[in-house]
Design an enzyme around this catalytic site. Structure first.
Site, mmCIF file in Angstrom:
data_model
loop_
_atom_site.group_PDB
_atom_site.id
_atom_site.type_symbol
_atom_site.label_atom_id
_atom_site.label_comp_id
_atom_site.label_asym_id
_atom_site.label_seq_id
_atom_site.Cartn_x
_atom_site.Cartn_y
_atom_site.Cartn_z
ATOM 1 N N TYR A 88 0.831 -1.209 0.000
ATOM 2 C CA TYR A 88 0.000 0.000 0.000
ATOM 3 C C TYR A 88 0.868 1.262 0.000
ATOM 4 C CZ TYR A 88 -3.711 3.311 1.150
ATOM 5 O OH TYR A 88 -4.581 4.380 1.128
ATOM 6 N N GLU A 103 1.499 6.461 -6.985
ATOM 7 C CA GLU A 103 0.347 7.225 -7.486
ATOM 8 C C GLU A 103 0.586 8.728 -7.333
ATOM 9 O OE1 GLU A 103 -3.418 5.977 -5.856
ATOM 10 O OE2 GLU A 103 -2.851 3.873 -5.929
#
Length: 221
Positions: free
Chosen positions: A147, A154
């Site tokens: 994550y 991102e």
């Protein structure tokens, strides 16, 4: 009739989970082989189509939550899938200048490993009625590494795309126009970056709570 409906639901989710699993398996295979053979600059071109298929298919999961086919809250599903669709289409597909960056490789590898584990876990449960304990552990543990690497990739790719958004004015709407409305995609993207600040810790905390609950339940069984 209830039994027939349950069987149809189970068949649907079995097919859905395994189809998306194979999509992500393709992404990981192409990403790793291309990285080793040609370098990170060529990774996006190799994974583009399976990535777009696998990630866009996840939109159905929002619908699953809305119509009550799954118990997962839409409030948790929507931001995660929405951000990934934004990266897949509004950033990577829309701005080819980002394709050669190494963050593309870290992004698709983080996403694909996460989703291969997740979809195989749910595929096993829907198809066979159970998932092995090691797969359950991976499902609720690997996010602690993947994550942060995925989110960092991102954010980095959105930031990298900002100058190209401003230069091309893609997806912008300027005044005057018949709607008397203006929109600047680069500002919207900056706003999305701001959302990551409270959103990412919230999602990570939520997943930690889900991990604790799932592993405790498995231990008690």
């Amino acid at each position: 009739m209830a039994g027939v409906g349950s069987a149809v639901r189970r068949l649907y989710f079995s097919v859905y989970n395994w189809a998306v699993f194979f999509g992500w398996a393709q992404v990981l295979y192409y990403a790793v082989t291309t990285l080793l053979e040609s370098g990170h600059e060529a990774v996006y071109a190799a994974v583009e189509r399976p990535l777009q298929f696998a990630q866009t298919a996840a939109f159905l999961e929002i619908l699953h939550g809305l119509v009550g086919l799954v118990r997962s809250p839409v409030s948790a599903t929507l931001p995660q899938i929405g951000s990934r669709l934004f990266l897949t289409w509004a950033i990577l597909w829309s701005f080819p200048e980002t394709h050669s960056h190494i963050l593309v490789t870290s992004l698709v590898i983080s996403w694909s490993i996460t989703e291969i584990i997740r979809y195989s876990f749910f595929g096993m449960k829907e198809t066979f009625g159970f998932a092995p304990s090691w797969l359950l552990w991976l499902r609720y543990s690997t996010f602690m590494v993947l994550y942060p690497t995925g989110i960092s990739s991102e954010v980095g790719l959105i930031y990298i795309a900002l100058p190209y958004m401003k230069a091309t004015e893609k997806y912008c709407l300027r005044m005057p126009n018949k709607w008397n409305f203006s929109f600047d995609f680069s500002y919207a993207s900056i706003l999305s970056l701001a959302v990551y600040v409270p959103g990412s810790p919230h999602m990570f905390t939520y997943m930690l709570a889900q991990r604790k609950k799932a592993l405790a339940k498995a231990k008690a069984a």
